[in-house]
Write an enzyme that holds these catalytic residues in place. Structure first.
Site, mmCIF file in Angstrom:
data_model
loop_
_atom_site.group_PDB
_atom_site.id
_atom_site.type_symbol
_atom_site.label_atom_id
_atom_site.label_comp_id
_atom_site.label_asym_id
_atom_site.label_seq_id
_atom_site.Cartn_x
_atom_site.Cartn_y
_atom_site.Cartn_z
ATOM 1 C CD1 TRP A 71 -1.735 6.949 -3.229
ATOM 2 C CD2 TRP A 71 -2.086 4.921 -4.142
ATOM 3 N NE1 TRP A 71 -0.701 6.681 -4.095
ATOM 4 C CE2 TRP A 71 -0.890 5.453 -4.666
ATOM 5 C CE3 TRP A 71 -2.514 3.665 -4.551
ATOM 6 C CZ2 TRP A 71 -0.114 4.755 -5.596
ATOM 7 C CZ3 TRP A 71 -1.742 2.972 -5.470
ATOM 8 C CH2 TRP A 71 -0.559 3.520 -5.989
ATOM 9 C CG ASP A 72 -7.718 4.535 3.195
ATOM 10 O OD1 ASP A 72 -8.166 3.380 3.273
ATOM 11 O OD2 ASP A 72 -8.219 5.495 3.810
ATOM 12 C CG MET A 73 -7.429 4.753 -3.633
ATOM 13 S SD MET A 73 -8.619 6.096 -3.450
ATOM 14 C CE MET A 73 -7.536 7.500 -3.244
ATOM 15 C CG ASP A 74 -10.457 0.732 2.257
ATOM 16 O OD1 ASP A 74 -9.310 0.378 1.969
ATOM 17 O OD2 ASP A 74 -10.814 1.008 3.417
ATOM 18 C CE LYS A 103 -12.244 5.306 0.752
ATOM 19 N NZ LYS A 103 -11.204 5.250 1.813
#
Length: 774
Positions: A455-458, A484
């Site tokens: 989910w692009d939860m950098d 995030k």
């Protein structure tokens, strides 16, 4: 004629509500719109026949809608307004004498019941305006929990020498000249314009995110196009400027600079050339050393003053790699990561973290999450390269020199939404904070915040370091990690073990063929994670676009946080901007509390098979919107905010808040809507709905928190104890940067950079603005 036109309007509304309402019912949604649509058609028919029963039926619509709306959302004005606005306006119209008096028998009684229904609707609306079901009111403790806390500073209280003031990243200043009692008197002190403005040929995500640093009587800043500028802290007058000439490149995903790094050589003679330096990261992957006194290049550093950060990359197309954040300087080293273009190609540059000698630019160590055990400098001249496409770190690091550790927030591997074929080390280190040994680069511990991130939860924010007072009264070295996904992790920074509990919660399953999802995901005891969206949470300017959002919710795949990406489209909530982003949170180390700006904005993502991706250049935008190609992967992805047909968020406001929490207990003391729709609508409406934002806060010992960030172009001050707004100033451009504060000649100033943010569409500019007391 007026009767006939009104009946026609009612019939048209009935057809729309009935038709779309029937569609919603087939998707498993609410029956309200279908029933109401039919009632509108009946009203239209009776009105056309001039029968007073039309008013009885419409009264039933009005009262029924009020009851249904309160049952769904309570007395939330912004939710009720979307549901009832059109219906109430039409109710008032039908009650007008020029409609009511033209009806046949029974119009007096019918008019009376419609009048009562209208009054009821108005009373409910007025009452709802006094309520805010989303507000949490409370107070943070005001006691000094820690006397003389460790701020991580070896410099004067009036300075702000690193991005987060010190390498602890607390964003806390011990200055107390500006207080909750006098902050409302702040006035402009000076304004400086850099001359670096957004250009027509710039990439969409051209943003001004810099936090100035202040050393002595000088401020140092950078600009989106990589100018380094020194300003007089008293007047804002320019002392020097340096242009890195980084040029423009349409393949860059970001055009920004969050800050520069200051370092003084302890062995240099005072006043000698380059005794104190400013290091400038550039958009073309360079790190340039400048003399802090005059802006001249320190030619003894690296290659004539310039370090090439793309060295050692197996694949290195121009524009795909650069550092948007300043390196940290510690123990004579510069430690730096790099930003990789999200979801462009699987042949991305390495996410290697490197330490360079601050004086010479020589490589001291390299830690590559794709090859984490080998930290001795690779032989670049001999053709050795770092691991292609390993998880990278684009944000700011924190440092504890006493423990000998640097804390690195890590992101994900390209592609963010596809986990097929990830290596064991990628699975271990992505979306985590890792603690590296300052001397050797070896990792001492890692704590992951998303398992198998799809989910692009950098981890987007600089970790915050402080000492928390334990139950036994002894200080515990702690790390605060905002994420995030809304969780704020509080860890023992010596070992990475939780201070506030971390629990594993079941996560939605069912990834695409060939991929998998983690069965559980971690959650911190201190969390601002949103509730799972429901149909009742859908919103719109009118009942019509709200209905379309309800339909869209059912058309997407969504089972709450961590719903896997899909071919049909998935709702990602929290979205890609996150609940917290690079702005992090601010921490008061004396009171051991935090102040932050949680944001809630859902996104959607839809996987696209590689053979169906259009030719390069079509429908490609910034990383958070449009097509992300993922060249080399089996799927690309279309991404963007979850919006109604009118372009407003499909989820109900508030979208942005200010919040305070106790870091010892994890208790959230308050949470208030923040910001207005003034700059989100064609008219400058001052409605305080709570708007999205990106940027960070600061805290002062005077008990004041300062924050820009919101999309309505204001700079605000808040009471740290209650979260109540105390002061605001209108900005000439978007304030998507983190402010700072300092003293010079005994006077305290607060400074914010206002230059806008391309991704959220705030007004661009080139302003540095200082405020002080009269």
């Amino acid at each position: 004629m007026l009767i006939a036109l009104t009946a026609l309007v009612l019939a048209a509304i009935g057809i729309v509500l009935g038709g779309l309402g029937a569609w919603l019912v087939t998707l498993g949604g609410s029956w309200y719109y279908l029933i109401t649509g039919i009632a509108f058609l009946v009203t239209a028919y009776l009105l056309f026949r001039r029968k007073a029963e039309a008013l009885w039926v419409y009264s039933a619509i009005l009262v029924g809608s009020i009851i249904w709306a309160i049952w769904e959302v309570g007395f939330d004005w912004w939710q009720l307004g979307a549901r009832g606005g059109v219906i109430v306006v039409l109710g008032l119209w039908l009650w007008m004498p020029f409609i009511r008096n033209k009806l046949h028998d029974g119009r007096r009684a019918a008019g009376l019941i419609l009048a009562v229904s209208n009054v009821l609707a108005i009373v409910v609306a007025v009452y709802a305006m006094t309520q805010d079901p989303q507000d949490i009111s409370g107070t943070l403790n005001t006691e000094q929990v820690a006397a003389n806390p460790d701020l991580g500073a070896d410099f004067d209280d009036g300075d702000w020498q690193q991005y987060g003031r010190t390498n602890y990243g607390q964003r806390y200043s011990p200055l107390d000249q500006i207080t909750t009692e006098n902050v409302a008197s702040l006035i402009p002190a000076w304004t400086y314009q850099t001359g670096d403005v957004k250009l027509p040929q710039d990439v969409g995500e051209t943003t001004y995110q810099v936090t100035p640093i202040k050393v002595g009587d000088t401020l140092y800043i950078c600009t989106p196009h990589n100018l380094a500028i020194a300003l007089d802290a008293r007047t804002g007058t320019e002392k020097w400027r340096f242009d890195a000439n980084s040029g423009l490149n349409p393949d860059r995903q970001h055009q920004t600079c969050r800050g520069v790094t200051y370092w003084a050589d302890p062995a240099a003679a005072p006043g000698s050339a380059c005794a104190a330096r400013v290091y400038l990261p550039t958009a073309d992957a360079r790190l340039i050393a400048l003399d802090a006194a005059n802006g001249e290049i320190c030619t003894s550093f690296a290659d004539g003053g310039t370090l090439r950060l793309e060295a050692g990359m197996q694949y290195s197309p121009a524009g795909y790699y650069y550092s948007t954040s300043p390196p940290v300087a510690v123990d004579g080293k510069l430690i730096i990561g790099g930003a990789v273009n999200d979801n462009y190609s699987t042949r991305s540059q390495s996410g290697v973290i490197r330490a360079f000698d601050a004086l010479t630019g020589a490589l001291v160590w390299n830690w590559d999450s794709g090859n984490p055990t080998e930290t001795a400098p690779i032989d670049i001249a001999g053709g050795e390269t770092y691991t292609t496409n390993s998880p990278n770190s684009w944000s700011v690091f924190s440092v504890d020199p006493a423990l000998g550790l640097v804390y690195v927030p890590l992101g994900n591997q390209v592609p963010d939404q596809i986990g097929i074929g990830r290596s064991e080390s990628v699975e271990k280190y992505s979306s985590s904070i890792v603690a590296l040994d300052i001397a050797t680069g070896q990792d001492r511990w890692v704590q992951q915040f998303v398992h198998h991130d799809l989910w692009d939860m950098d981890v987007p924010a600089q970790p915050v370091l402080l000492d928390l007072t334990g139950a036994d009264g002894q200080p515990v070295p702690a790390l605060v990690g905002p994420t995030k996904q809304g969780d704020i992790y509080v860890l023992d920074r010596r070992t990475g073990t939780p201070i506030l509990p971390i629990t594993e919660e079941p996560a939605p399953q069912g990834a695409i063929e060939g991929d998998f999802t983690a069965p559980t995901q971690p959650t911190s005891a201190l969390s601002f994670k949103p509730e799972t969206l429901q149909e009742k949470d859908m919103w719109g300017i009118t009942m019509f676009d709200q209905l379309m959002c309800r339909i869209s919710l059912h058309q997407h795949r969504y089972e709450g946080r961590y719903t896997p990406p899909s071919l049909e489209g998935t709702i990602v909530y929290p979205g890609n901007f996150g609940t917290f982003n690079w702005g992090s949170v601010a921490v008061d180390p004396e009171r051991q509390v935090m102040f932050g700006m949680p944001t809630y904005l859902a996104f959607t993502s839809r996987l696209v098979p590689a053979d169906q991706i259009p030719p390069k250049g079509e429908d490609e935008k910034a990383s958070e919107q449009g097509l992300n190609r993922n060249d080399g992967a089996p799927y690309g992805v279309f991404m963007g905010p979850f919006l109604s047909p009118l372009g407003v968020p499909c989820q109900a406001p508030g979208w942005g808040f200010v919040a305070g929490a106790d870091l010892r207990t994890g208790e959230i003391a308050y949470k208030h809507r923040n910001g207005t729709v003034r700059d989100m609508t064609p008219l400058p409406l001052p409605f305080k709905v709570g708007v999205p934002g990106i940027g960070g806060p600061i805290i002062t010992k005077g008990g004041v928190a300062f924050l820009g960030a919101a999309v309505d172009d204001f700079f605000r001050a808040y009471d740290l104890t209650t979260g109540k707004q105390l002061w605001e100033a209108r900005l000439p451009a978007g304030g998507q940067s983190t402010p700072m504060t300092y003293t010079v000649d005994g006077k305290q100033y607060v400074v914010i950079v206002a230059g806008g943010h391309g991704s959220i569409g705030t007004k661009p500019g080139d302003y540095v603005l200082a405020y002080t007391l009269p």
